[in-house]
Design an enzyme around this catalytic site. Sequence first.
Site, PDB file in Angstrom:
ATOM      1  N   SER A 143      38.837  29.897  34.318  1.00 30.64           N
ATOM      2  CA  SER A 143      37.985  29.157  35.259  1.00 30.64           C
ATOM      3  C   SER A 143      38.156  27.669  34.968  1.00 30.64           C
ATOM      4  CB  SER A 143      36.527  29.560  35.000  1.00 30.64           C
ATOM      5  OG  SER A 143      35.627  28.688  35.644  1.00 30.64           O
ATOM      6  N   TYR A 156      29.299  31.476  29.604  1.00 32.05           N
ATOM      7  CA  TYR A 156      30.435  31.567  30.542  1.00 32.05           C
ATOM      8  C   TYR A 156      31.562  30.617  30.122  1.00 32.05           C
ATOM      9  CZ  TYR A 156      32.896  31.894  35.022  1.00 32.05           C
ATOM     10  OH  TYR A 156      33.854  32.098  35.991  1.00 32.05           O
TER      11      TYR A 156
HETATM   12  N1  LIG Z   1      34.223  32.798  42.398  1.00 29.08           N
HETATM   13  C1  LIG Z   1      34.413  31.699  41.679  1.00 29.08           C
HETATM   14  O1  LIG Z   1      34.008  30.614  42.086  1.00 29.08           O
HETATM   15  C2  LIG Z   1      35.154  31.762  40.361  1.00 29.08           C
HETATM   16  C3  LIG Z   1      35.549  30.550  39.787  1.00 29.08           C
HETATM   17  C4  LIG Z   1      36.267  30.559  38.593  1.00 29.08           C
HETATM   18  C5  LIG Z   1      36.596  31.755  37.984  1.00 29.08           C
HETATM   19  N2  LIG Z   1      36.190  32.931  38.560  1.00 29.08           N
HETATM   20  C6  LIG Z   1      36.579  34.165  37.868  1.00 29.08           C
HETATM   21  O2  LIG Z   1      37.367  34.948  38.745  1.00 29.08           O
HETATM   22  C7  LIG Z   1      37.204  36.332  38.431  1.00 29.08           C
HETATM   23  C8  LIG Z   1      36.885  37.095  39.694  1.00 29.08           C
HETATM   24  O3  LIG Z   1      35.663  36.602  40.216  1.00 29.08           O
HETATM   25  P1  LIG Z   1      35.174  36.829  41.739  1.00 29.08           P
HETATM   26  O4  LIG Z   1      34.720  35.519  42.210  1.00 29.08           O
HETATM   27  O5  LIG Z   1      36.182  37.589  42.499  1.00 29.08           O
HETATM   28  O6  LIG Z   1      33.864  37.702  41.450  1.00 29.08           O
HETATM   29  P2  LIG Z   1      33.242  38.997  42.153  1.00 29.08           P
HETATM   30  O7  LIG Z   1      31.859  39.052  41.634  1.00 29.08           O
HETATM   31  O8  LIG Z   1      33.470  38.988  43.614  1.00 29.08           O
HETATM   32  O9  LIG Z   1      34.101  40.192  41.525  1.00 29.08           O
HETATM   33  C9  LIG Z   1      34.045  40.509  40.161  1.00 29.08           C
HETATM   34  C10 LIG Z   1      34.492  41.957  39.991  1.00 29.08           C
HETATM   35  O10 LIG Z   1      34.467  42.268  38.590  1.00 29.08           O
HETATM   36  C11 LIG Z   1      33.880  43.554  38.439  1.00 29.08           C
HETATM   37  N3  LIG Z   1      33.270  43.681  37.128  1.00 29.08           N
HETATM   38  C12 LIG Z   1      32.185  43.008  36.642  1.00 29.08           C
HETATM   39  N4  LIG Z   1      31.887  43.468  35.425  1.00 29.08           N
HETATM   40  C13 LIG Z   1      32.789  44.433  35.121  1.00 29.08           C
HETATM   41  C14 LIG Z   1      32.986  45.292  33.999  1.00 29.08           C
HETATM   42  N5  LIG Z   1      32.182  45.238  32.944  1.00 29.08           N
HETATM   43  N6  LIG Z   1      34.018  46.163  34.033  1.00 29.08           N
HETATM   44  C15 LIG Z   1      34.825  46.231  35.109  1.00 29.08           C
HETATM   45  N7  LIG Z   1      34.683  45.461  36.195  1.00 29.08           N
HETATM   46  C16 LIG Z   1      33.664  44.579  36.204  1.00 29.08           C
HETATM   47  C17 LIG Z   1      32.825  43.643  39.549  1.00 29.08           C
HETATM   48  O11 LIG Z   1      32.456  44.990  39.820  1.00 29.08           O
HETATM   49  C18 LIG Z   1      33.539  42.953  40.692  1.00 29.08           C
HETATM   50  O12 LIG Z   1      34.285  43.866  41.478  1.00 29.08           O
HETATM   51  C19 LIG Z   1      36.124  36.385  37.351  1.00 29.08           C
HETATM   52  O13 LIG Z   1      36.731  36.493  36.086  1.00 29.08           O
HETATM   53  C20 LIG Z   1      35.417  35.054  37.487  1.00 29.08           C
HETATM   54  O14 LIG Z   1      34.800  34.643  36.296  1.00 29.08           O
HETATM   55  C21 LIG Z   1      35.475  32.959  39.725  1.00 29.08           C
END
Ligand SMILES: NC(=O)c1ccc[n+]([C@@H]2O[C@H](COP(=O)([O-])OP(=O)(O)OC[C@H]3O[C@@H](n4cnc5c(N)ncnc54)[C@H](O)[C@@H]3O)[C@@H](O)[C@H]2O)c1
Length: 266
Positions: A143, A156
């Site tokens: 991130s 985080y």
């Molecule tokens: N959305 C943002 O702005 C953003 C920014 C920077 C980084 N990220 C990172 O990108 C990645 C994806 O995020 P996203 O935005 O698609 O989020 P999201 O919430 O849409 O999806 C996250 C997925 O991870 C799964 N998950 C959560 N805990 C879990 C576990 N213990 N075991 C297995 N699966 C699990 C959830 O069921 C979900 O399907 C994450 O690592 C997040 O930290 C997101």
Amino acid sequence: MTRLKDKVVLVTGAASGMGRSHCVRLAEEGANVIALDLPVSEQELNETARQVTVAGGTCVTGFADIRDAQQLKDAAAHGVESLGKIAAVVANAGVYADMGLSWEMTDEVWNRTIDINLTGAWNTVTATAPHLAENASIILVSSTNGIKGGARTAHYSSSKHAVVGLARTLANELGPQGIRVNTVHPGSVATPMILNAAVYAKLRPDLENPTQEDAAAVLASKNLLPVPWVDPVDVSNAVLFLASDESRYITGTQIVVDAGLTQKTA
Ligand SMILES: NC(=O)c1ccc[n+]([C@@H]2O[C@H](COP(=O)([O-])OP(=O)(O)OC[C@H]3O[C@@H](n4cnc5c(N)ncnc54)[C@H](O)[C@@H]3O)[C@@H](O)[C@H]2O)c1
């Protein structure tokens, strides 16, 4: 359409947001996909599988809580049995929740995020390591909070910085075998993780019931480019590049997809 022709990719957190987008984008380029998520996400995971099929790929779904190494090992082995060795691993699953000041954060809140975002990435790597194809690529999703800190994000930001250390270490260990390991650093991305009422309230504490539009104005002010967030596919394109042979000599590094968030000075 052929940048990953007949290659197998494994994606965690595949039922939602960027995980789904990675599965579909990689399938558009010829990949077959092992798509993993929690059992509670079964319906959404099936929708990901449907979209992968429409994109031209074969999808094997599996359930694993990434905190549980054995569940991941079983799911990876099952996927490999059906599709073959893994050319790219995308450790994408993660949580962004329970934000608060460091000294008020409970051990439970701290441990849950570290367990999922850091130990989960570690488990994903160790579960897939025995199944990697020649010249495989491992992509750990960090991130912008893995580059700079931010108030109320101790758990985080720590987890996402630590993922960089893990990737750099693995790059050293696996480089001699031709295996590459890199991190991807999204800024704000339009997924359920940030498009929700709790995040809107954090961004606009001055409003009683802030809307997405209210939150968008704050997020846009953090970026260099005039957008509040990037789309999941923008991050998937970086993942695709790292998964493909186009990046064959890129390892141990970070690719930032953040509309300039980390470079904004004022
Ligand atoms: N959305 C943002 O702005 C953003 C920014 C920077 C980084 N990220 C990172 O990108 C990645 C994806 O995020 P996203 O935005 O698609 O989020 P999201 O919430 O849409 O999806 C996250 C997925 O991870 C799964 N998950 C959560 N805990 C879990 C576990 N213990 N075991 C297995 N699966 C699990 C959830 O069921 C979900 O399907 C994450 O690592 C997040 O930290 C997101």
